[in-house]
Design an enzyme around this catalytic site. Structure first.
Site, PDB file in Angstrom:
ATOM      1  N   LYS A 177      75.095  26.618  24.015  1.00 38.91           N
ATOM      2  CA  LYS A 177      75.827  27.684  24.711  1.00 38.91           C
ATOM      3  C   LYS A 177      75.073  28.981  24.521  1.00 38.91           C
ATOM      4  CE  LYS A 177      79.662  28.201  27.083  1.00 38.91           C
ATOM      5  NZ  LYS A 177      80.281  27.200  27.982  1.00 38.91           N
ATOM      6  N   LYS A 233      81.975  17.284  24.665  1.00 41.48           N
ATOM      7  CA  LYS A 233      82.276  17.074  26.092  1.00 41.48           C
ATOM      8  C   LYS A 233      81.224  16.177  26.739  1.00 41.48           C
ATOM      9  CE  LYS A 233      84.108  20.345  28.788  1.00 41.48           C
ATOM     10  NZ  LYS A 233      84.324  21.513  29.628  1.00 41.48           N
ATOM     11  N   SER A 275      76.131  18.928  36.835  1.00 39.79           N
ATOM     12  CA  SER A 275      74.924  19.630  36.364  1.00 39.79           C
ATOM     13  C   SER A 275      73.864  18.618  35.944  1.00 39.79           C
ATOM     14  CB  SER A 275      75.249  20.485  35.145  1.00 39.79           C
ATOM     15  OG  SER A 275      75.820  21.680  35.552  1.00 39.79           O
ATOM     16  N   LYS A 290      72.661  21.408  26.407  1.00 37.80           N
ATOM     17  CA  LYS A 290      73.221  21.855  27.681  1.00 37.80           C
ATOM     18  C   LYS A 290      74.450  22.693  27.439  1.00 37.80           C
ATOM     19  CE  LYS A 290      73.251  21.308  32.213  1.00 37.80           C
ATOM     20  NZ  LYS A 290      73.137  22.771  32.218  1.00 37.80           N
ATOM     21  N   HIS A 330      71.102  15.601  18.939  1.00 41.16           N
ATOM     22  CA  HIS A 330      71.098  14.134  18.832  1.00 41.16           C
ATOM     23  C   HIS A 330      70.614  13.528  20.139  1.00 41.16           C
ATOM     24  CE1 HIS A 330      74.858  14.663  21.003  1.00 41.16           C
ATOM     25  NE2 HIS A 330      74.826  13.388  21.297  1.00 41.16           N
TER      26      HIS A 330
HETATM   27  P1  NAD Z   1      88.571  31.393  38.739  1.00 44.21           P
HETATM   28  O1  NAD Z   1      88.391  32.768  38.261  1.00 44.21           O
HETATM   29  O2  NAD Z   1      87.895  30.939  40.004  1.00 44.21           O
HETATM   30  O3  NAD Z   1      90.129  31.068  38.932  1.00 44.21           O
HETATM   31  C1  NAD Z   1      91.142  31.437  38.048  1.00 44.21           C
HETATM   32  C2  NAD Z   1      92.359  31.824  38.888  1.00 44.21           C
HETATM   33  O4  NAD Z   1      93.490  31.998  38.039  1.00 44.21           O
HETATM   34  C3  NAD Z   1      92.164  33.156  39.637  1.00 44.21           C
HETATM   35  O5  NAD Z   1      92.436  32.966  41.018  1.00 44.21           O
HETATM   36  C4  NAD Z   1      93.196  34.087  38.976  1.00 44.21           C
HETATM   37  O6  NAD Z   1      93.735  35.043  39.869  1.00 44.21           O
HETATM   38  C5  NAD Z   1      94.243  33.098  38.525  1.00 44.21           C
HETATM   39  N1  NAD Z   1      95.150  33.633  37.496  1.00 44.21           N
HETATM   40  C6  NAD Z   1      94.881  34.607  36.584  1.00 44.21           C
HETATM   41  N2  NAD Z   1      95.986  34.837  35.837  1.00 44.21           N
HETATM   42  C7  NAD Z   1      96.941  34.001  36.279  1.00 44.21           C
HETATM   43  C8  NAD Z   1      98.301  33.779  35.905  1.00 44.21           C
HETATM   44  N3  NAD Z   1      98.862  34.439  34.899  1.00 44.21           N
HETATM   45  N4  NAD Z   1      99.010  32.846  36.579  1.00 44.21           N
HETATM   46  C9  NAD Z   1      98.436  32.151  37.586  1.00 44.21           C
HETATM   47  N5  NAD Z   1      97.160  32.323  37.986  1.00 44.21           N
HETATM   48  C10 NAD Z   1      96.412  33.229  37.339  1.00 44.21           C
HETATM   49  O7  NAD Z   1      88.131  30.458  37.509  1.00 44.21           O
HETATM   50  P2  NAD Z   1      87.832  28.909  37.526  1.00 44.21           P
HETATM   51  O8  NAD Z   1      86.368  28.697  37.615  1.00 44.21           O
HETATM   52  O9  NAD Z   1      88.739  28.221  38.501  1.00 44.21           O
HETATM   53  O10 NAD Z   1      88.249  28.516  36.033  1.00 44.21           O
HETATM   54  C11 NAD Z   1      89.592  28.314  35.648  1.00 44.21           C
HETATM   55  C12 NAD Z   1      89.647  27.685  34.272  1.00 44.21           C
HETATM   56  O11 NAD Z   1      88.937  26.450  34.283  1.00 44.21           O
HETATM   57  C13 NAD Z   1      89.022  28.500  33.139  1.00 44.21           C
HETATM   58  O12 NAD Z   1      89.744  28.234  31.956  1.00 44.21           O
HETATM   59  C14 NAD Z   1      87.633  27.917  33.029  1.00 44.21           C
HETATM   60  O13 NAD Z   1      87.078  28.100  31.726  1.00 44.21           O
HETATM   61  C15 NAD Z   1      87.930  26.463  33.275  1.00 44.21           C
HETATM   62  N6  NAD Z   1      86.760  25.686  33.704  1.00 44.21           N
HETATM   63  C16 NAD Z   1      86.084  25.992  34.849  1.00 44.21           C
HETATM   64  C17 NAD Z   1      85.004  25.215  35.245  1.00 44.21           C
HETATM   65  C18 NAD Z   1      84.271  25.476  36.541  1.00 44.21           C
HETATM   66  O14 NAD Z   1      83.396  24.665  36.897  1.00 44.21           O
HETATM   67  N7  NAD Z   1      84.600  26.523  37.292  1.00 44.21           N
HETATM   68  C19 NAD Z   1      84.577  24.146  34.444  1.00 44.21           C
HETATM   69  C20 NAD Z   1      85.277  23.841  33.272  1.00 44.21           C
HETATM   70  C21 NAD Z   1      86.377  24.631  32.924  1.00 44.21           C
END
Ligand code: NAD
Length: 471
Positions: free
Chosen positions: A106, A94, A362, A70, A65
């Site tokens: 995706k 989103k 982005s 992205k 649309h």
């Molecule tokens: P990341 O891997 O940098 O960080 C995740 C952290 O969580 C790690 O340090 C890990 O050790 C910790 N962790 C794992 N199991 C755990 C537990 N049981 N208890 C506490 N901590 C725990 O990943 P991220 O990029 O920070 O992403 C985190 C979440 O955010 C994911 O769900 C991801 O899909 C979402 N997200 C990330 C982005 C982005 O730009 N990075 C954007 C949108 C959504």
């Protein structure tokens, strides 16, 4: 009888729940829900040991649309068509929520990147890109991938290089993918974007008097107690911006444990402590909690799950005491937990909107690529000269001199990172108000997640109508 749904079906279910609060034509809603283009591919790659491996991969464009589409590219053993379809659909909604003018897409490659050498990963990524080029599934005006699980700047640099070599002379080639290293056309401010967006979104909600009154909280972010799960990219930056914004981060959980300090925790000191000792436990001034999941059940104003999906479920949701749960991670609450927390009168701020900072920035990267100039390059010095002139005039007319620290702030012209943060702040604030207005206008809407979906549906439907496909 309970029914199990695939990931894509469960996204459709949330969509239908929200669509019931709109008046759009049934056929139009069906079109919005559908995945428009699915490219499922297999290609051979010769591995370091001479073996040929057949790689399974996907690129799915959920909605055109608005173009380009992205969405990230995921490298994971778990990749399958249903998952990529669901994630592509979530990207459509989103982007619409934060007014990023893209359709949802995706990609996924079904590999565990840890099992391959860097050279093998490079070959897989470049071949995948070539397949996308052949089928016209990538391009600055067609479909623009980004990093996701298992991919990062390195893979994005391979993609842009492959694309540019296959499309010689295409002047906007750098805009074929985002999340690139800054040296290859990336934008400054991308790394902290999701955590900063989480902060801006929650701060805006906290600034809404009526919403805070309903939750029994004072208006404003200052002094609010915050618990963060995960000290990764999103968790670390969320904690940093909450602390800098005047809130108190009283507990942080990682997979090895959790710590608590009523006086507040400095995330950078904790990060260094973890680097030095291998654990967040035994951090000076803080107490260790028995289990890392105990942090989720602490008394606090705001809980930020920023680690994994499904961490708050039917079992522990009744014990969660936070008044605001900000879904920084994707899907940290199960649908059961969502219902339990809403029934308790807590406010669940949904992931689809709250963690949209990454895609928003982005979009700024893509704009930078199309304009072929770094943000701030043209106006920074002009602004600084102008500011100096104004300041000198004020000082001359008043006979007083502004202090040196204040002078520095007033004179400074915007760098790229300042403009990116400012654009992100504006996007999150505008989206918060749009969602809340929809929710306030219809008390039947049960929660903020449904209101966010309604916001998305209204925008996508409006675009389709304007395209004239549904006269
Ligand atoms: P990341 O891997 O940098 O960080 C995740 C952290 O969580 C790690 O340090 C890990 O050790 C910790 N962790 C794992 N199991 C755990 C537990 N049981 N208890 C506490 N901590 C725990 O990943 P991220 O990029 O920070 O992403 C985190 C979440 O955010 C994911 O769900 C991801 O899909 C979402 N997200 C990330 C982005 C982005 O730009 N990075 C954007 C949108 C959504």
């Amino acid at each position: 009888m309970s029914q199990t749904y695939s990931f894509f079906q469960s996204v459709e279910k949330s969509f239908d729940k929200a669509a019931a609060f709109t008046n759009w034509d049934k056929g139009l809603l069906e079109q919005i829900k559908a995945c428009n283009s699915i490219y499922s591919m297999r290609f051979p790659v010769k591995m370091d040991d001479g073996r040929i491996e057949v790689i399974e991969a996907y690129r799915i464009q959920h909605s055109q649309h608005k173009t380009p589409c992205k969405g990230g590219i995921r490298f994971s053993d778990e990749v399958n068509q249903d998952e990529v379809m669901a994630l592509a659909a979530l990207m459509t909604y989103k982007c619409a929520i934060v007014n990023v003018p893209f359709g949802g897409g995706k990609g996924g490659i079904k590999i565990n990147p840890k099992k391959y050498s860097v050279y093998e990963l490079e070959k897989i990524t470049r071949r995948y890109t070539a397949e996308l080029v052949k089928k016209n599934f990538i391009g600055p005006g067609i479909d623009v991938p980004a990093p996701d699980y298992g991919t990062g700047e390195r893979e994005m640099a391979w993609i842009v290089d492959t694309y540019a070599s296959l499309r010689p002379g295409e002047i906007d080639a750098a805009g074929c993918v985002t999340g690139k290293p800054v040296s290859q056309g990336g934008v400054t401010g991308r790394k902290e974007a999701t955590g900063l967006g989480v902060f801006y979104g929650i701060r805006e909600v906290c600034n809404m008097e009526a919403t805070m009154a309903k939750l029994g909280l004072k208006t404003g972010i200052a002094g609010k107690t915050v618990v963060v799960q995960g000290l990764g990219n999103v968790g670390y930056h969320s904690a940093k911006f909450f602390r800098e914004g005047g809130a108190k981060v009283v507990a942080i959980a990682e997979y090895e444990g959790a710590i608590y300090n009523a006086e507040g925790i400095n995330e950078e000191d904790l990060f260094q402590h973890r680097k030095a000792t291998g654990s967040i436990l035994n951090f000076p001034g803080a107490t260790n909690l028995a289990k890392n999941s105990d942090a989720l059940e602490l008394e606090c104003d705001i809980l930020i799950p920023a680690a994994l999906e499904n961490v708050i479920n039917k079992e522990n949701a009744p014990r969660v005491k936070a008044r605001i749960i900000g879904e920084a991670a994707n899907g940290p609450l199960t649908p059961d937990a969502d219902e339990i927390l809403n029934a308790k009168g807590a406010l669940v701020v949904p992931d689809m909107y709250l963690n949209a900072g990454g895609v928003t920035v982005s979009y700024f990267e893509w704009l930078k690529n199309l304009s072929h100039v770094r943000y701030g390059r043209l106006e920074k010095r002009f602004r600084e000269n102008k500011n100096l002139h104004i300041l000198e005039q004020i000082e001359e007319l008043t006979g007083k001199r502004v202090s040196d620290p204040e002078r520095k702030i007033i004179l400074k012209g915007a760098e790229e990172v300042n403009l990116v943060h400012s654009g992100l702040e504006e996007s999150m604030i505008a989206a918060t108000h749009e969602i809340m207005e929809i929710w306030n206008a219809n008390p039947e809407i049960p929660d903020m997640r449904t209101a966010a979906y309604v916001s998305a549906i209204n925008k996508v439907a409006t675009s389709y109508m304007a395209l004239g496909i549904f006269p």
